[in-house]
Design a protein around this motif. Structure first.
Motif, PDB file in Angstrom:
ATOM      1  N   ILE A  10       0.939  -1.019  -0.166  1.00  0.00           N
ATOM      2  CA  ILE A  10       0.070  -0.004   0.118  1.00  0.00           C
ATOM      3  C   ILE A  10       0.928   1.334   0.155  1.00  0.00           C
ATOM      4  CG2 ILE A  10      -2.021  -1.161   1.333  1.00  0.00           C
ATOM      5  CD1 ILE A  10      -1.036   0.443   3.716  1.00  0.00           C
ATOM      6  N   LEU A  11       2.009   1.080   0.485  1.00  0.00           N
ATOM      7  CA  LEU A  11       2.931   2.276   0.633  1.00  0.00           C
ATOM      8  C   LEU A  11       2.875   3.036  -0.954  1.00  0.00           C
ATOM      9  CD1 LEU A  11       5.709   1.504   3.022  1.00  0.00           C
ATOM     10  CD2 LEU A  11       3.761   2.937   3.294  1.00  0.00           C
ATOM     11  N   PRO A  12       3.345   2.247  -2.015  1.00  0.00           N
ATOM     12  CA  PRO A  12       3.236   3.062  -3.248  1.00  0.00           C
ATOM     13  C   PRO A  12       1.909   3.616  -3.681  1.00  0.00           C
ATOM     14  CG  PRO A  12       4.417   0.926  -3.558  1.00  0.00           C
ATOM     15  CD  PRO A  12       3.594   0.825  -2.143  1.00  0.00           C
ATOM     16  N   VAL A  13       0.898   2.983  -3.260  1.00  0.00           N
ATOM     17  CA  VAL A  13      -0.369   3.604  -3.603  1.00  0.00           C
ATOM     18  C   VAL A  13      -0.494   4.716  -3.077  1.00  0.00           C
ATOM     19  CG1 VAL A  13      -2.957   3.343  -3.475  1.00  0.00           C
ATOM     20  CG2 VAL A  13      -1.423   1.294  -4.166  1.00  0.00           C
ATOM     21  N   LEU A  14      -0.081   5.040  -1.767  1.00  0.00           N
ATOM     22  CA  LEU A  14      -0.255   6.141  -0.779  1.00  0.00           C
ATOM     23  C   LEU A  14       0.696   7.304  -1.434  1.00  0.00           C
ATOM     24  CD1 LEU A  14      -0.423   4.787   2.654  1.00  0.00           C
ATOM     25  CD2 LEU A  14      -2.342   5.791   1.430  1.00  0.00           C
TER      26      LEU A  14
END
Length: 154
Positions: A10-14
């Motif tokens: 989820i970090l790249p999405v955020l």
């Protein structure tokens, strides 16, 4: 976005969402609230989704109609968690702002006294961010899993 929602995923999405919001209007309070709501919902999937082979399958969608954003998420949960989760969200949806703040403080104090991990605070935070009720649904998949969806509008 559909796929694995483990913390690393989820970090790249955020980061993409954050850059998009900053480019659109970094000073907008509404955009900051939108980002915080997305973080809460993505973390909800990352922390609570049913895990299979270290994979936390989920779905995330963001849509805009006129001047309102709708954030929709879905993920598998254990069927045994339905009742507790449904009661928790219904209680959140039934409380006014002051009652939510008091309940939030009570949960924090219980967690400190019992050395637990702030269970249930994320959805309270979410309602305080979006200033709307949480729309949710459960769809039975099999004897073990249920698909849980959340929609919030901001």
């Amino acid at each position: 976005q559909k796929g694995d929602f483990s913390q690393d995923s989820i970090l790249p999405v955020l980061n993409i969402i954050e850059r998009s919001i900053i480019n659109e209007n970094s000073k907008s309070l509404a955009m900051k609230h939108l980002y915080r709501a997305m973080v809460e919902l993505l973390q909800n999937i990352s922390k609570h989704a049913h895990t299979e082979n270290e994979f936390r399958e989920g779905i995330f969608a963001l849509s805009k109609t006129n001047d309102k954003f709708t954030i929709s998420t879905g993920n598998y949960i254990q069927k045994t968690a339905i009742s507790t989760l449904e009661n928790h969200i219904n209680k959140i949806n039934s409380l006014n702002t002051e009652q939510l703040e008091n309940w939030y403080s009570e949960i924090l104090m219980e967690d400190v006294e019992n050395d637990t991990n702030n269970a249930g605070l994320g959805l309270i935070d979410l309602v305080q961010i979006v200033h709307n009720k949480i729309e949710f649904a459960f769809e039975t998949i099999d004897d073990v899993k249920t698909f849980f969806t959340i929609n919030v509008t901001i």
